[in-house]
Motif scaffolding. Structure first.
Motif, mmCIF file in Angstrom:
data_model
loop_
_atom_site.group_PDB
_atom_site.id
_atom_site.type_symbol
_atom_site.label_atom_id
_atom_site.label_comp_id
_atom_site.label_asym_id
_atom_site.label_seq_id
_atom_site.Cartn_x
_atom_site.Cartn_y
_atom_site.Cartn_z
ATOM 1 N N GLY A 25 0.815 -1.204 0.000
ATOM 2 C CA GLY A 25 0.000 0.000 0.000
ATOM 3 C C GLY A 25 0.850 1.256 0.000
ATOM 4 O O GLY A 25 0.573 2.215 -0.734
ATOM 5 N N LEU A 26 1.895 1.244 0.813
ATOM 6 C CA LEU A 26 2.821 2.370 0.843
ATOM 7 C C LEU A 26 3.460 2.571 -0.526
ATOM 8 O O LEU A 26 3.536 3.685 -1.035
ATOM 9 C CB LEU A 26 3.900 2.147 1.912
ATOM 10 C CG LEU A 26 5.032 3.156 1.933
ATOM 11 C CD1 LEU A 26 4.513 4.530 2.379
ATOM 12 C CD2 LEU A 26 6.147 2.687 2.842
ATOM 13 N N ARG A 27 3.911 1.470 -1.126
ATOM 14 C CA ARG A 27 4.543 1.538 -2.446
ATOM 15 C C ARG A 27 3.539 2.042 -3.489
ATOM 16 O O ARG A 27 3.888 2.861 -4.344
ATOM 17 C CB ARG A 27 5.099 0.171 -2.833
ATOM 18 C CG ARG A 27 5.843 0.184 -4.140
ATOM 19 C CD ARG A 27 6.567 -1.123 -4.411
ATOM 20 N NE ARG A 27 5.621 -2.206 -4.550
ATOM 21 C CZ ARG A 27 5.841 -3.439 -4.109
ATOM 22 N NH1 ARG A 27 6.942 -3.739 -3.473
ATOM 23 N NH2 ARG A 27 4.949 -4.373 -4.293
ATOM 24 N N ALA A 28 2.304 1.573 -3.430
ATOM 25 C CA ALA A 28 1.278 2.006 -4.390
ATOM 26 C C ALA A 28 0.968 3.495 -4.228
ATOM 27 O O ALA A 28 0.832 4.224 -5.222
ATOM 28 C CB ALA A 28 0.021 1.167 -4.215
ATOM 29 N N ILE A 29 0.852 3.943 -2.977
ATOM 30 C CA ILE A 29 0.578 5.360 -2.724
ATOM 31 C C ILE A 29 1.731 6.218 -3.228
ATOM 32 O O ILE A 29 1.515 7.248 -3.881
ATOM 33 C CB ILE A 29 0.304 5.604 -1.226
ATOM 34 C CG1 ILE A 29 -1.057 5.013 -0.843
ATOM 35 C CG2 ILE A 29 0.373 7.092 -0.885
ATOM 36 C CD1 ILE A 29 -1.304 4.952 0.651
ATOM 37 N N LEU A 30 2.959 5.788 -2.928
ATOM 38 C CA LEU A 30 4.121 6.535 -3.423
ATOM 39 C C LEU A 30 4.130 6.600 -4.946
ATOM 40 O O LEU A 30 4.399 7.650 -5.533
ATOM 41 C CB LEU A 30 5.420 5.898 -2.923
ATOM 42 C CG LEU A 30 5.774 6.106 -1.459
ATOM 43 C CD1 LEU A 30 6.984 5.264 -1.074
ATOM 44 C CD2 LEU A 30 6.035 7.577 -1.185
ATOM 45 N N THR A 31 3.836 5.471 -5.595
ATOM 46 C CA THR A 31 3.806 5.437 -7.058
ATOM 47 C C THR A 31 2.746 6.389 -7.594
ATOM 48 O O THR A 31 3.007 7.162 -8.514
ATOM 49 C CB THR A 31 3.539 3.997 -7.558
ATOM 50 O OG1 THR A 31 4.564 3.131 -7.083
ATOM 51 C CG2 THR A 31 3.491 3.940 -9.075
ATOM 52 N N ALA A 32 1.552 6.334 -7.012
ATOM 53 C CA ALA A 32 0.463 7.194 -7.477
ATOM 54 C C ALA A 32 0.770 8.674 -7.252
ATOM 55 O O ALA A 32 0.550 9.506 -8.147
ATOM 56 C CB ALA A 32 -0.838 6.809 -6.778
ATOM 57 N N VAL A 33 1.294 9.012 -6.067
ATOM 58 C CA VAL A 33 1.608 10.415 -5.773
ATOM 59 C C VAL A 33 2.701 10.926 -6.707
ATOM 60 O O VAL A 33 2.582 12.024 -7.282
ATOM 61 C CB VAL A 33 2.006 10.588 -4.288
ATOM 62 C CG1 VAL A 33 2.641 11.946 -4.027
ATOM 63 C CG2 VAL A 33 0.802 10.386 -3.390
ATOM 64 N N MET A 34 3.745 10.144 -6.876
ATOM 65 C CA MET A 34 4.828 10.588 -7.765
ATOM 66 C C MET A 34 4.351 10.698 -9.210
ATOM 67 O O MET A 34 4.776 11.591 -9.938
ATOM 68 C CB MET A 34 6.029 9.648 -7.652
ATOM 69 C CG MET A 34 6.804 9.812 -6.360
ATOM 70 S SD MET A 34 8.312 8.824 -6.310
ATOM 71 C CE MET A 34 7.660 7.214 -5.880
ATOM 72 N N THR A 35 3.450 9.794 -9.623
ATOM 73 C CA THR A 35 2.948 9.817 -10.994
ATOM 74 C C THR A 35 1.943 10.941 -11.203
ATOM 75 O O THR A 35 2.052 11.700 -12.173
ATOM 76 C CB THR A 35 2.285 8.468 -11.348
ATOM 77 O OG1 THR A 35 3.277 7.438 -11.235
ATOM 78 C CG2 THR A 35 1.732 8.474 -12.754
ATOM 79 N N GLU A 36 0.969 11.044 -10.328
ATOM 80 C CA GLU A 36 -0.126 11.995 -10.520
ATOM 81 C C GLU A 36 0.210 13.415 -10.073
ATOM 82 O O GLU A 36 -0.185 14.371 -10.732
ATOM 83 C CB GLU A 36 -1.381 11.504 -9.779
ATOM 84 C CG GLU A 36 -1.868 10.137 -10.200
ATOM 85 C CD GLU A 36 -2.292 10.054 -11.661
ATOM 86 O OE1 GLU A 36 -2.672 11.092 -12.254
ATOM 87 O OE2 GLU A 36 -2.257 8.940 -12.209
ATOM 88 N N ASP A 41 7.375 9.617 -14.520
ATOM 89 C CA ASP A 41 6.992 8.438 -15.293
ATOM 90 C C ASP A 41 6.599 7.313 -14.331
ATOM 91 O O ASP A 41 7.302 7.071 -13.341
ATOM 92 C CB ASP A 41 8.169 7.990 -16.169
ATOM 93 C CG ASP A 41 7.846 6.748 -16.965
ATOM 94 O OD1 ASP A 41 7.128 6.856 -17.969
ATOM 95 O OD2 ASP A 41 8.308 5.659 -16.548
ATOM 96 N N PRO A 42 5.488 6.617 -14.589
ATOM 97 C CA PRO A 42 5.007 5.582 -13.661
ATOM 98 C C PRO A 42 6.027 4.481 -13.362
ATOM 99 O O PRO A 42 6.104 4.006 -12.232
ATOM 100 C CB PRO A 42 3.777 5.003 -14.363
ATOM 101 C CG PRO A 42 3.316 6.070 -15.262
ATOM 102 C CD PRO A 42 4.545 6.824 -15.689
#
Length: 140
Positions: A25-36, A41-42
């Motif tokens: 979840g932490l990794r997904a949130i970080l990915t989404a925040v950095m992407t959006e 780049d995702p």
């Protein structure tokens, strides 16, 4: 059903799922925040999230999931070797799904992680975070 719930391996797997879910979840949130938010780049955002979760996940596995306290350095070496293999495979799979098959980055992230879940648990349980057997005699 109650025998399954009382099985130590099953309970360990439940801890693995919950601890891994937290880290995922932490990794997904970080990915989404950095992407959006930061427009990174995702795939790059995902790899940054993987690097951060790498360190956090070692301590989560050590103390919460597999509950071992000894041989910290040796476990870190084994964890690093196994995890780098899994992280590389996970990252390549995410990249293939996202860039090669044009899946949404979040679906690619979820699929790559779920695909490797059971294999990773078994390797961690048997090779990395296994309980240390105490010998009958000590040798120096």
């Amino acid at each position: 059903m109650s025998k399954i719930l009382e099985n130590p391996l099953f309970r360990k797997f439940l801890r693995f799922l919950s601890g891994g879910g937290l880290i995922w979840g932490l990794r997904a949130i970080l990915t989404a925040v950095m992407t959006e938010v930061f427009k990174i780049d995702p795939v790059i955002a995902y790899r940054i999230g993987l690097a951060i979760s790498f360190v956090l996940y070692f301590f989560m596995n050590l103390h919460f999931i597999f509950q071992v306290k000894d041989r910290l350095l040796w476990r870190m070496v084994k964890y690093s070797c196994v995890s780098i293999t899994f992280l590389t495979t996970d990252g390549l799979l995410m990249q293939l799904l996202h860039q090669g098959l044009a899946w949404h980055y979040f679906l690619a992230l979820s699929t790559s992680t779920a695909t490797l879940l059971v294999i990773k648990f078994l390797i961690y349980d048997q090779l990395v975070f296994q309980k240390t057997k105490t010998p009958n005699t000590q040798t120096f």
